[in-house]
Enzyme design. Structure first.
Site, mmCIF file in Angstrom:
data_model
loop_
_atom_site.group_PDB
_atom_site.id
_atom_site.type_symbol
_atom_site.label_atom_id
_atom_site.label_comp_id
_atom_site.label_asym_id
_atom_site.label_seq_id
_atom_site.Cartn_x
_atom_site.Cartn_y
_atom_site.Cartn_z
ATOM 1 N N ASP A 114 -8.182 -2.909 -18.990
ATOM 2 C CA ASP A 114 -6.524 -2.569 -17.788
ATOM 3 C C ASP A 114 -5.833 -1.462 -18.612
ATOM 4 O O ASP A 114 -5.270 -1.607 -19.800
ATOM 5 C CB ASP A 114 -5.877 -3.827 -17.467
ATOM 6 C CG ASP A 114 -5.259 -3.012 -16.021
ATOM 7 O OD1 ASP A 114 -5.268 -3.647 -15.252
ATOM 8 O OD2 ASP A 114 -4.289 -1.932 -16.717
ATOM 9 N N ASN A 143 -6.532 -8.381 -5.959
ATOM 10 C CA ASN A 143 -5.529 -7.325 -4.787
ATOM 11 C C ASN A 143 -6.073 -7.552 -3.394
ATOM 12 O O ASN A 143 -6.823 -6.035 -4.391
ATOM 13 C CB ASN A 143 -4.497 -7.202 -5.615
ATOM 14 C CG ASN A 143 -3.611 -7.709 -6.429
ATOM 15 O OD1 ASN A 143 -3.763 -8.994 -6.759
ATOM 16 N ND2 ASN A 143 -3.898 -7.315 -7.746
ATOM 17 N N GLY A 175 -0.341 -5.937 -3.752
ATOM 18 C CA GLY A 175 -0.300 -5.211 -4.530
ATOM 19 C C GLY A 175 -1.168 -4.559 -4.853
ATOM 20 O O GLY A 175 -1.550 -4.251 -6.281
ATOM 21 N N THR A 210 -3.636 -1.251 -5.851
ATOM 22 C CA THR A 210 -2.761 -0.148 -6.102
ATOM 23 C C THR A 210 -4.610 1.427 -5.757
ATOM 24 O O THR A 210 -4.359 3.003 -5.759
ATOM 25 C CB THR A 210 -2.592 0.111 -6.997
ATOM 26 O OG1 THR A 210 -2.669 -0.373 -8.101
ATOM 27 C CG2 THR A 210 -0.715 -0.581 -7.162
ATOM 28 N N HIS A 259 -11.095 1.027 -4.427
ATOM 29 C CA HIS A 259 -12.238 0.178 -5.009
ATOM 30 C C HIS A 259 -12.407 -0.982 -5.251
ATOM 31 O O HIS A 259 -11.637 -1.244 -6.200
ATOM 32 C CB HIS A 259 -12.714 1.205 -6.077
ATOM 33 C CG HIS A 259 -13.591 1.099 -6.561
ATOM 34 N ND1 HIS A 259 -14.886 2.247 -6.909
ATOM 35 C CD2 HIS A 259 -15.183 -0.108 -6.424
ATOM 36 C CE1 HIS A 259 -16.118 1.853 -6.974
ATOM 37 N NE2 HIS A 259 -15.639 0.742 -7.098
ATOM 38 N N HIS A 279 -11.924 -4.333 -7.023
ATOM 39 C CA HIS A 279 -11.903 -4.642 -8.925
ATOM 40 C C HIS A 279 -11.505 -6.035 -9.077
ATOM 41 O O HIS A 279 -10.479 -6.499 -8.123
ATOM 42 C CB HIS A 279 -11.234 -4.415 -9.338
ATOM 43 C CG HIS A 279 -9.872 -3.890 -8.997
ATOM 44 N ND1 HIS A 279 -9.175 -2.814 -7.804
ATOM 45 C CD2 HIS A 279 -8.070 -4.069 -9.034
ATOM 46 C CE1 HIS A 279 -8.414 -2.828 -7.903
ATOM 47 N NE2 HIS A 279 -8.120 -4.178 -8.806
ATOM 48 N N HIS A 286 -9.518 -8.518 -11.584
ATOM 49 C CA HIS A 286 -8.873 -8.692 -12.938
ATOM 50 C C HIS A 286 -8.896 -10.144 -13.180
ATOM 51 O O HIS A 286 -9.218 -11.041 -13.341
ATOM 52 C CB HIS A 286 -6.957 -8.516 -12.084
ATOM 53 C CG HIS A 286 -6.773 -7.533 -12.124
ATOM 54 N ND1 HIS A 286 -5.622 -6.744 -12.634
ATOM 55 C CD2 HIS A 286 -6.443 -7.679 -10.620
ATOM 56 C CE1 HIS A 286 -5.730 -5.744 -11.647
ATOM 57 N NE2 HIS A 286 -5.791 -6.088 -10.768
#
Ligand code: AMP
Length: 117
Positions: free
Chosen positions: A33, A90, A96, A98, A101, A103, A105
């Protein structure tokens, strides 16, 4: 895949934007990230263009299982598996999200708090 509305993660997949890629196979890519929130912060991204978890269909379930398997392997590989880590997805505005696409974390290297902010 592609077109004029190519998103940032698609550009990373297509090597048009640089990222520190730590894993890749035919279905998934993982990279660091750019704005880490912990000593270890990776993103696991299915190559297929799915906007969010809210858009998955039953035919996507093997892909999602594969994402979890890759997360598990990367946790091991990056040295956070033993002490523990967090996997976050998210969804939408309140979640949250942003980048539109799908993903996951992988966040580790420090103790997390609960509840999340
Ligand atoms: P989310 O807010 O859950 O949609 O997560 C998007 C994540 O993508 C954020 O943690 C960003 O720091 C990260 N991000 C955005 N652009 C890039 C990039 N070019 N390379 C790596 N990570 C990125």
């Amino acid at each position: 895949m592609g077109g004029i509305m190519k998103g940032i993660f698609e550009k990373i997949i297509d090597r048009e934007v640089h990222a520190e890629i730590v894993y890749e196979d035919d279905r998934v890519i993982a990279f660091e990230d750019i704005n880490p929130v912990a000593p270890k912060h990776l993103l696991v991204v299915p190559k297929q263009r799915i906007r969010s978890l809210q858009e998955i269909e039953t035919e996507d379930l093997p892909l999602l299982g594969h994402c979890l398997w890759v997360l598990r392997q990367l946790a091991e590989q990056s040295g956070v598996a033993q002490e523990g880590y967090r996997v976050v997805n998210n969804v939408g505005e309140y979640g949250g999200q942003t980048v539109e696409h799908l993903h996951f974390h992988l966040i580790g290297g420090r103790a997390m708090t609960w509840p999340p902010g």
